[in-house]
Structure formats: structure tokens, C-alpha cells
Design an enzyme around this catalytic site. Sequence first.
Site, short mmCIF file in Angstrom:
data_model
loop_
_atom_site.label_atom_id
_atom_site.label_comp_id
_atom_site.label_asym_id
_atom_site.label_seq_id
_atom_site.Cartn_x
_atom_site.Cartn_y
_atom_site.Cartn_z
N GLU A 176 -34.43 -79.01 47.40
CA GLU A 176 -35.22 -77.98 47.82
C GLU A 176 -35.05 -78.72 49.59
O GLU A 176 -35.12 -79.48 49.59
CB GLU A 176 -36.26 -78.36 47.29
CG GLU A 176 -36.63 -77.37 45.69
CD GLU A 176 -37.94 -77.61 44.66
OE1 GLU A 176 -38.21 -76.67 43.73
OE2 GLU A 176 -37.92 -78.32 44.88
N LYS A 203 -35.41 -76.58 35.74
CA LYS A 203 -36.58 -76.29 36.67
C LYS A 203 -35.89 -75.42 37.62
O LYS A 203 -36.49 -73.95 37.85
CB LYS A 203 -36.37 -78.03 37.45
CG LYS A 203 -36.49 -78.93 37.05
CD LYS A 203 -36.80 -80.49 38.05
CE LYS A 203 -37.41 -80.90 37.57
NZ LYS A 203 -37.59 -81.78 36.32
N HIS A 207 -40.97 -92.49 42.39
CA HIS A 207 -41.32 -91.06 41.50
C HIS A 207 -42.54 -91.67 40.54
O HIS A 207 -41.87 -90.27 39.85
CB HIS A 207 -40.03 -91.10 41.49
CG HIS A 207 -39.78 -90.41 42.87
ND1 HIS A 207 -39.17 -89.54 43.77
CD2 HIS A 207 -38.52 -90.80 43.13
CE1 HIS A 207 -38.58 -89.77 44.96
NE2 HIS A 207 -38.09 -90.35 44.69
N ARG A 246 -46.80 -79.99 27.91
CA ARG A 246 -48.01 -80.34 26.92
C ARG A 246 -49.55 -80.97 27.85
O ARG A 246 -49.71 -80.94 28.86
CB ARG A 246 -46.96 -82.29 26.42
CG ARG A 246 -46.73 -82.39 28.04
CD ARG A 246 -46.11 -84.00 27.59
NE ARG A 246 -45.71 -85.21 29.03
CZ ARG A 246 -44.57 -84.91 29.87
NH1 ARG A 246 -43.59 -83.06 29.89
NH2 ARG A 246 -43.84 -85.90 30.88
#
Length: 414
Positions: A129, A45, A164, A221
Site C-alpha cells: 500500500e 487483510k 507499530h 473483538r
Amino acid sequence: TIRSRCLLLWFGFLSENEIFAQALAQAGIVFIGPPAAAIAAMGSKSAAKSLMQAAQVPLTPGYHGDNQDPLFLNQQADKIGYPVIIKASAGGGGKGMRIVSESHQFMEALASCKREALNAFANDQVLVEKYISRPRHIEVQVFADTHGNTVHCFERDCSVQRRHQKVLEEAPAPGMTANQRQAIGQAAVAAAKAVGYVGAVTVEFIADSTGDFYFMEMNTRLQVEHPVTEMIIGQDLVEWQLRVAFGETLPLSQEQLTIAGHSIEARIYAEYPEGGFLPSTGKLEYLEFPPHASFTRDKPVRVDSGVRKGDLITPYYDPMIAKLIVWGENRLAALAHLRAALAQTHIVGPRTNVAFLTRLLNNAAFSQAQVHTGLIEQEKSSLLPQSPPPSEQAILLALSHLLSRELADVDPRD
């Protein structure tokens, strides 16, 4: 020929492994998936966000660097401003994520996140973040071929989640203006081009209440939500993957792609929603889905499933039983089709979320498209009602039944 050397592997344990993709390329085998370099670039990430920043794709304010000193990360969180979210850099599926509301909570949350990330991904690197309250989860389906063509197939709203992880997906995203759709689509295309992508890729964004959006991650994907995109554009995206792998150009240009109607997908899981969405196991004693077609709008219901009556739902794999996908001329019609389809879905064996999904569709906030990733938690009193204790009459009837069974087993000669 290229067809005889083609390897069908867009799903599976090795579908996002750059070493495997590279080995296939060296062996002269066509991989139905992205180049190994693109998989490697998106595997972290932190690295992905650095590439996106260079490509001028909007990013959530945060720290995505390599310095993993806990005190330094705590200081970065303080600079960003709380609440913040800690994410495993190599993570996915909601694992290795913690929301931190105040500075004094950071160290404990960081340690917990790193332990989970190390256990799940063998990599405890994290990024920090700004946490956006009441965010929407918007993702864009992008395709690129080997001739330099890249298009987006519009967006999906995947905001309705538990732990999540996605529960419902719909396309197009409700409330999205034409300008917002164009901007997020262009950002997704820029993200794919930044890594030299070929094939199907899903670019995920987080959007705030004002409509501003920020890059979250790129999944190399075709994701399980792709049927809702197929239904609104009238194209088979798996076929697109094959055509691109065979060296053909994309079937349509950006100008030729249009949206028709609205599609919603519900994930049917073997799980216990009222018990914290814990997975449920057992034999599928009975399994019935509504009348459906594999890929057509003539029948508004499509079912994608990999299990049959008599199969076992085990604790070793994902407990998804099926994806129930509907299409309607607008969102209201699609909701009506999905309610009817759920009413015609009958499963006996493990616990399922079918009744929960019905309550979710009937929820006023969802019906009015007031969606965000905290919707289920916000509405849990109505979506996850506590089962009332059994009545005295029910207890007496159960005892009577048990006693009668025991008496029936008693030999009168004893």
C-alpha cells in the site's frame, strides 16, 4: 436456557478462531463474539479490503491481490509510488510490516517481511500500500445485534505508538470535526454490515494530514482500548456483549449515543524505553496504583490490571502490567488527571515505562494534539534521553560500598 449454555470467550487464544466459533455454533453453545463467517472474512487483510471496496469504504491505494510473485509486487509498488508499506496479509501487532522508500530496496524488504510473516502467522502472503507520511491511527468501536441494528460508539485516536504498537489511546480523537466524525462512523458501520457482523468489532482507519481516512483493518473483538470509549459514552461495553449474545437488542440507538468529556488510556509495560522498548522481566517486588474506581466518573482514574505484588513478569507473555485510564471534562483536564495518576504509580522490580509516559504527556507536540504514528521517533531526543555516565564521585562511593561489604565478610582469624 441460553444463559446456561453461554461461553464467555471474548478474550483469549481462541477468541478469533473461526473453526472454534463454528464448532461452538454446531454444539449449540452461544459464542460471545462474531459469527464464524465474519472472523473468516476479516482473517485476511487482502480479503477484507476486497469486501470493503465492494461496500464503498475508503481504501488506501495499493495492491491487495493474490499474486505474490516478487517481481510483480515490485512493479505494483512502482505504480503506487514510494514510499510504500508491505504488510503481512494475516498479520497484526506490527509484525510482518516494512516501509520501503525506493524501488531498489523493495526485494530485500519483501523477503524480510515474508520471513517474519511466515514465522509469526504461518502465512507469508503480503499486500502493498501507499505509505502515508505522518499518519494518524483512528479506530471506531462498532456494535451490532441479531435484530439488524448496528451503531458506532465514536472514535479513538491510537496514533502514539512504538514499534507499530500502541502506547496511548484517547477518545474522542482530538481535532476531529463533526462532519469527519459522522463520515468515519458511517464508514465503520458499513464495514461491519458488509460482513454480517454481530457483537463488538473495532474498525481501524489511517488518516492523513488533510483529514481524509482509509480503511486499514477490522479486529473482530473488543480491543484493550475499549475503556476510553466506555468512559466518554458512560456505557459498559462488556455488558453490551453479553446482552447481544443473549439475543437482546442493543441498549441504545445511534441517536441516543453522545460524547461526554475526554478519556485517555496509558499502557504501563514492563519494558526499557531507552533500550529500544525491549521487554523487561522480573518479580513485582512492589506495586502501587493511584486511588481508582472500576467504572465510574466519580473518581477520574480507572485501573485495569491482571497482576499483583509478588507476581512474575516472564518473557512468555505480553509484558503489560496495567492500563491506566482517566476521564476529564475536556482533554486538558484528562491530561492533568493522567499526569497525577502516573505520579502515584510505583513499581519496583522490572524496568517500566512509567517515567517515559510522564515525559510523553509533558511533550509539547502531544500536549497540543499534534499526534501521528511517528511522534515518538520524531521527539526521541527528549522522550528517550540517554543516561549520562556515572560521576567519579558515584563510582568511588560504589567501590567503597563493595569494599566495605567484602571486609565485613573477612574472618579476622584468617
